[in-house]
Design an enzyme around this catalytic site. Structure first.
Site, PDB file in Angstrom:
ATOM      1  CB  THR A  78      -3.242  -4.875  -4.906  1.00  0.00           C
ATOM      2  OG1 THR A  78      -3.774  -4.295  -6.104  1.00  0.00           O
ATOM      3  CG2 THR A  78      -3.891  -6.235  -4.694  1.00  0.00           C
ATOM      4  N   GLY A  79      -1.554  -2.478  -3.739  1.00  0.00           N
ATOM      5  CA  GLY A  79      -0.860  -1.206  -3.953  1.00  0.00           C
ATOM      6  C   GLY A  79      -0.302  -0.664  -2.650  1.00  0.00           C
TER       7      GLY A  79
ATOM      8  CB  THR B  40      -1.197  -7.441  -2.498  1.00  0.00           C
ATOM      9  OG1 THR B  40      -0.201  -6.704  -1.826  1.00  0.00           O
ATOM     10  CG2 THR B  40      -2.211  -7.963  -1.507  1.00  0.00           C
TER      11      THR B  40
ATOM     12  NE  ARG C  74       4.975  -1.533   4.438  1.00  0.00           N
ATOM     13  CZ  ARG C  74       4.137  -1.971   3.513  1.00  0.00           C
ATOM     14  NH1 ARG C  74       3.980  -3.260   3.330  1.00  0.00           N
ATOM     15  NH2 ARG C  74       3.452  -1.130   2.768  1.00  0.00           N
ATOM     16  CB  VAL C  75       2.495  -4.504   9.506  1.00  0.00           C
ATOM     17  CG1 VAL C  75       1.098  -5.014   9.170  1.00  0.00           C
ATOM     18  CG2 VAL C  75       3.266  -5.555  10.310  1.00  0.00           C
ATOM     19  N   GLY C  76       1.915  -3.702   6.270  1.00  0.00           N
ATOM     20  CA  GLY C  76       1.111  -2.861   5.379  1.00  0.00           C
ATOM     21  C   GLY C  76      -0.362  -2.944   5.713  1.00  0.00           C
ATOM     22  CG  ASP C  77      -2.920  -2.391   2.378  1.00  0.00           C
ATOM     23  OD1 ASP C  77      -1.749  -2.784   2.153  1.00  0.00           O
ATOM     24  OD2 ASP C  77      -3.814  -2.450   1.518  1.00  0.00           O
TER      25      ASP C  77
ATOM     26  N   GLY D 179       0.245   0.248   0.691  1.00  0.00           N
ATOM     27  CA  GLY D 179      -0.499  -0.047   1.909  1.00  0.00           C
ATOM     28  C   GLY D 179      -0.622   1.136   2.838  1.00  0.00           C
TER      29      GLY D 179
ATOM     30  CB  THR E 112       0.652  -8.968   0.531  1.00  0.00           C
ATOM     31  OG1 THR E 112       1.614  -8.283  -0.253  1.00  0.00           O
ATOM     32  CG2 THR E 112       0.706  -8.427   1.944  1.00  0.00           C
TER      33      THR E 112
ATOM     34  CB  SER F 112       3.343  -9.727  -5.168  1.00  0.00           C
ATOM     35  OG  SER F 112       2.241 -10.477  -5.626  1.00  0.00           O
TER      36      SER F 112
HETATM   37  N1  GLY Z   1      -0.682  -3.549  -0.192  1.00  0.00           N
HETATM   38  C1  GLY Z   1       0.393  -4.332   0.240  1.00  0.00           C
HETATM   39  C2  GLY Z   1       1.323  -3.631   1.111  1.00  0.00           C
HETATM   40  O1  GLY Z   1       1.447  -2.425   1.047  1.00  0.00           O
HETATM   41  O2  GLY Z   1       1.952  -4.291   1.910  1.00  0.00           O
END
Ligand code: GLY
Length: 361
Positions: A267-268, A216, A244-247, A270, A234, A95
């Site tokens: 984590t989880g 993450t 794609r970009v997460g949180d 995003g 992450t 991850s």
């Molecule tokens: N929390 C990590 C992601 O969604 O990329």
């Protein structure tokens, strides 16, 4: 306590924690252990507040490293980044960093952010390819640019300018998991799966293929003076759309610290954090007097309320995972999760261990 006694006590703590920690860390990297690590001998900081580091469940080695460094006087951000670097370098954790699961094209794209409480400065990188330690690059964005966020090819050029070495981050195991996902995704394309896939011999791969993870690592650390810093790093949602970009690299979503109040990281899923500015909201709720667990649960309730029908289960609850790791200025900490059972890592004067998250469902 004299310096000599403090040093002896620290050596006892390190020796006592090493054996249990190594076993627990290995098991966590394999996606297994849920039991606390062997309790370590207590030690004491010379300051007024409890020295403490917290992390996601894959961060037992992380919190221990950060704690040790803070006892030696390290800055809280240096300590946190050094802690997550261990996991970024570990190919067993799919991850984060080297060995992280790739995007839908089979390319590993990493996101990371750091935030330094004492100066309220932040640095972030997103969609960074071919560099295994995005948290260190994010720290350099904070320290050696007038910006906060660098993305994609620009982030790579910045990392190379600072001497980071390019390498292929896709391990053979991550490639095999990705290939199996691609081959079994649709019966209306030209990719045909072999009779036996990686899931036959690798139970963790089977779980990944059943439910695409957003694993993450987050780490937050507080020293005896009450300074707090944090980092989130992450490889993001497994098999995500290219770009794609997460949180995780977004301040306020995947992490936030206000040095006067405390920190939150996540984590989880995003997208839920981006839509609800969860980490910022949790710190603001602690400012209003909530405990870390109360603040985290309240933010989870907000996420649940805003969740669209296609992401709800038969009971109407969000069907995705989301966890928050919270640290308050007075030393109180907590972990919360949309659903359980789940754990988070802590190192403080009581030792290094996994604690249980409070769950909303
Ligand atoms: N929390 C990590 C992601 O969604 O990329």
């Amino acid at each position: 306590m004299t310096d000599q006694r403090a040093n002896r006590s620290r050596r006892q703590f390190l020796a006592a924690s090493t054996a249990g920690l190594a076993a627990a860390s290995h098991a966590i990297a394999q996606g297994g252990a849920t039991e606390p690590a062997a309790a370590a001998q207590p030690t004491r900081s010379g300051g007024k507040l409890p020295v403490k580091s917290i992390s996601s469940a894959n961060g037992l080695r992380t919190t221990r490293r950060a704690y040790e460094m803070m006892l030696r006087g390290a800055d809280t951000l240096d300590a946190s980044v050094a802690g997550v670097t261990i996991v970024e370098d570990d190919p067993r954790d799919t991850s984060v960093g080297y060995g992280g699961l790739p995007n839908e094209l089979g390319v590993v794209q990493l996101d990371a952010a750091v935030m330094h409480g004492p100066t309220h400065q932040a640095g972030c990188v997103a969609s960074l390819e071919r560099i295994r330690n995005p948290a260190k690059v994010a720290q350099l964005v904070l320290q050696q640019t007038d910006h906060v966020l660098l993305v994609g090819p620009g982030a790579l050029k910045f990392a190379k300018a600072h001497g980071f070495k390019e390498e292929d981050l896709l391990t053979d195991r991550a490639r095999k998991i990705w290939l199996r996902w691609k081959q079994t995704m649709s019966d209306r394309d030209d990719w045909l799966p072999p009779a036996e896939g990686i899931e036959e011999s690798d139970p963790q791969a089977a779980a990944i293929l059943r439910n695409r993870p957003t694993g993450t690592i987050h780490c937050a650390s507080m020293n005896a003076e009450g300074d707090i810093s944090c980092v989130t790093t992450t490889s993001g949602l497994a098999f995500k759309i290219d770009g794609r970009v997460g949180d995780s690299p977004i301040i306020g979503a995947g992490l936030y610290v206000d040095n006067e109040i405390g920190s939150c990281g996540s984590t989880g899923r995003g997208e839920a954090n981006l839509q609800n500015q969860c980490s910022f909201a949790a710190v603001e709720l602690m400012r209003s007097g909530m405990t870390p667990v109360e603040a985290g649960l309240e933010v989870l309730r907000r996420v649940a309320k805003h969740t669209v029908p296609r992401l709800r289960n038969d009971q109407g609850e969000p069907d995705f995972g989301l966890k928050f790791y919270l640290l308050r200025k007075d030393g109180m900490h907590g972990g919360v999760s949309m659903r359980g059972p789940t754990k988070f890592a802590v190192t403080d004067e009581k030792g290094t261990r996994l604690e249980t998250c409070t769950t909303l469902y």
